[in-house]
Design a protein around this motif. Sequence first.
Motif, PDB file in Angstrom:
ATOM      1  N   LEU A   1       0.862  -1.186   0.000  1.00 27.35           N
ATOM      2  CA  LEU A   1       0.000   0.000   0.000  1.00 27.35           C
ATOM      3  C   LEU A   1       0.894   1.230   0.000  1.00 27.35           C
ATOM      4  O   LEU A   1       1.957   1.223   0.631  1.00 27.35           O
ATOM      5  CB  LEU A   1      -0.896  -0.005   1.242  1.00 27.35           C
ATOM      6  N   ALA A   2       0.472   2.272  -0.710  1.00 28.46           N
ATOM      7  CA  ALA A   2       1.239   3.522  -0.782  1.00 28.46           C
ATOM      8  C   ALA A   2       2.659   3.257  -1.292  1.00 28.46           C
ATOM      9  O   ALA A   2       3.653   3.648  -0.671  1.00 28.46           O
ATOM     10  CB  ALA A   2       1.269   4.208   0.587  1.00 28.46           C
ATOM     11  N   SER A   3       2.758   2.616  -2.437  1.00 29.18           N
ATOM     12  CA  SER A   3       4.070   2.195  -2.975  1.00 29.18           C
ATOM     13  C   SER A   3       4.970   3.367  -3.330  1.00 29.18           C
ATOM     14  O   SER A   3       6.184   3.203  -3.421  1.00 29.18           O
ATOM     15  CB  SER A   3       3.878   1.357  -4.244  1.00 29.18           C
ATOM     16  N   GLY A   4       4.393   4.545  -3.595  1.00 32.76           N
ATOM     17  CA  GLY A   4       5.234   5.690  -3.983  1.00 32.76           C
ATOM     18  C   GLY A   4       5.868   5.423  -5.334  1.00 32.76           C
ATOM     19  O   GLY A   4       5.212   4.986  -6.283  1.00 32.76           O
ATOM     20  N   THR A   5       7.181   5.663  -5.411  1.00 33.46           N
ATOM     21  CA  THR A   5       7.878   5.576  -6.709  1.00 33.46           C
ATOM     22  C   THR A   5       7.895   4.177  -7.312  1.00 33.46           C
ATOM     23  O   THR A   5       8.034   4.024  -8.513  1.00 33.46           O
ATOM     24  CB  THR A   5       9.342   6.015  -6.539  1.00 33.46           C
ATOM     25  N   GLY A   6       7.830   3.135  -6.459  1.00 34.36           N
ATOM     26  CA  GLY A   6       7.951   1.757  -6.951  1.00 34.36           C
ATOM     27  C   GLY A   6       9.343   1.169  -6.744  1.00 34.36           C
ATOM     28  O   GLY A   6       9.608   0.030  -7.119  1.00 34.36           O
ATOM     29  N   GLN A   7      10.228   1.961  -6.123  1.00 34.48           N
ATOM     30  CA  GLN A   7      11.594   1.461  -5.891  1.00 34.48           C
ATOM     31  C   GLN A   7      11.607   0.266  -4.943  1.00 34.48           C
ATOM     32  O   GLN A   7      12.347  -0.684  -5.161  1.00 34.48           O
ATOM     33  CB  GLN A   7      12.474   2.570  -5.285  1.00 34.48           C
ATOM     34  N   HIS A   8      10.818   0.363  -3.854  1.00 37.38           N
ATOM     35  CA  HIS A   8      10.841  -0.733  -2.874  1.00 37.38           C
ATOM     36  C   HIS A   8      10.364  -2.035  -3.499  1.00 37.38           C
ATOM     37  O   HIS A   8      11.048  -3.046  -3.439  1.00 37.38           O
ATOM     38  CB  HIS A   8       9.933  -0.395  -1.674  1.00 37.38           C
ATOM     39  N   ILE A   9       9.172  -1.983  -4.097  1.00 43.11           N
ATOM     40  CA  ILE A   9       8.546  -3.246  -4.489  1.00 43.11           C
ATOM     41  C   ILE A   9       9.327  -3.954  -5.596  1.00 43.11           C
ATOM     42  O   ILE A   9       9.449  -5.177  -5.597  1.00 43.11           O
ATOM     43  CB  ILE A   9       7.059  -3.052  -4.847  1.00 43.11           C
TER      44      ILE A   9
END
Length: 217
Positions: free
Chosen positions: A47-55
């Motif tokens: 949830l709330a992934s933001g930029t997508g760097q983490h996932i």
Amino acid sequence: MIGTSDEDVQLANKLVDPAAENNKQPILNVLTQILPDDNPSYMVLELASGTGQHITYFAEHFPLIQFQPSDIEPQYLQSIRAHIREYEINAFTQNCLQPITIDLRAPPTPHKQVDCVYTANLTQIVPLEITRNLFSFAEKILRKNGFLIIYGPFAKDGHITPESNRKFNEYLQKHDERWGLKDINELTSLATKHQLQLRQIFDMPANNKILWFIKID
Ligand SMILES: C[S@@+](CC[C@H](N)C(=O)[O-])C[C@H]1O[C@@H](n2cnc3c(N)ncnc32)[C@H](O)[C@@H]1O
């Protein structure tokens, strides 16, 4: 020649947040202690992934489990798509799904369950009411024994430490008085109301923590 293909346009939407770049490895180190690495039906919803760097970083390091990013901001949804596109160029598997919109102001009724809900740096930038929605949504969408993993800075026993976190809290509350670091005690009792039990707290760099909850029923 300047590329103008759809792919160039898509990759140009990629946003990179230096903080997410710094904290993705320490978070991955904790996830490797928690998540299975060989269950192809295991689904992590961010949830709330933001930029997508983490996932996309986690997807790369857990090629045998599935990852579903989400956010509410169109620019972030585009950035997540760009990170996925870039990740897939050399990826061993296509285990990161295209992002979906999930707004915790009005969470959808889940039509399928997931094994893990992960979110980072959300609870301090939303009112407590949205954090309540996070727990109630997690209760509905998680399978029994599923995990809720929350990363960020928190208060504890009504106190915020150290000074840098107090300053951060003041800064957030100047923006919106309902924002700010949430108290671990309050989150833990909220979790209990939603069949979620605090399993462990991990101390993280830069005075952050990971709260690991398990759905008990
Ligand atoms: C500080 S960023 C964190 C992004 C990312 N998780 C990270 O740690 O780098 C906060 C994120 O929360 C998302 N957000 C804000 N309000 C939300 C809501 N009501 N429901 C879902 N996501 C929300 C924003 O769009 C943004 O991506």
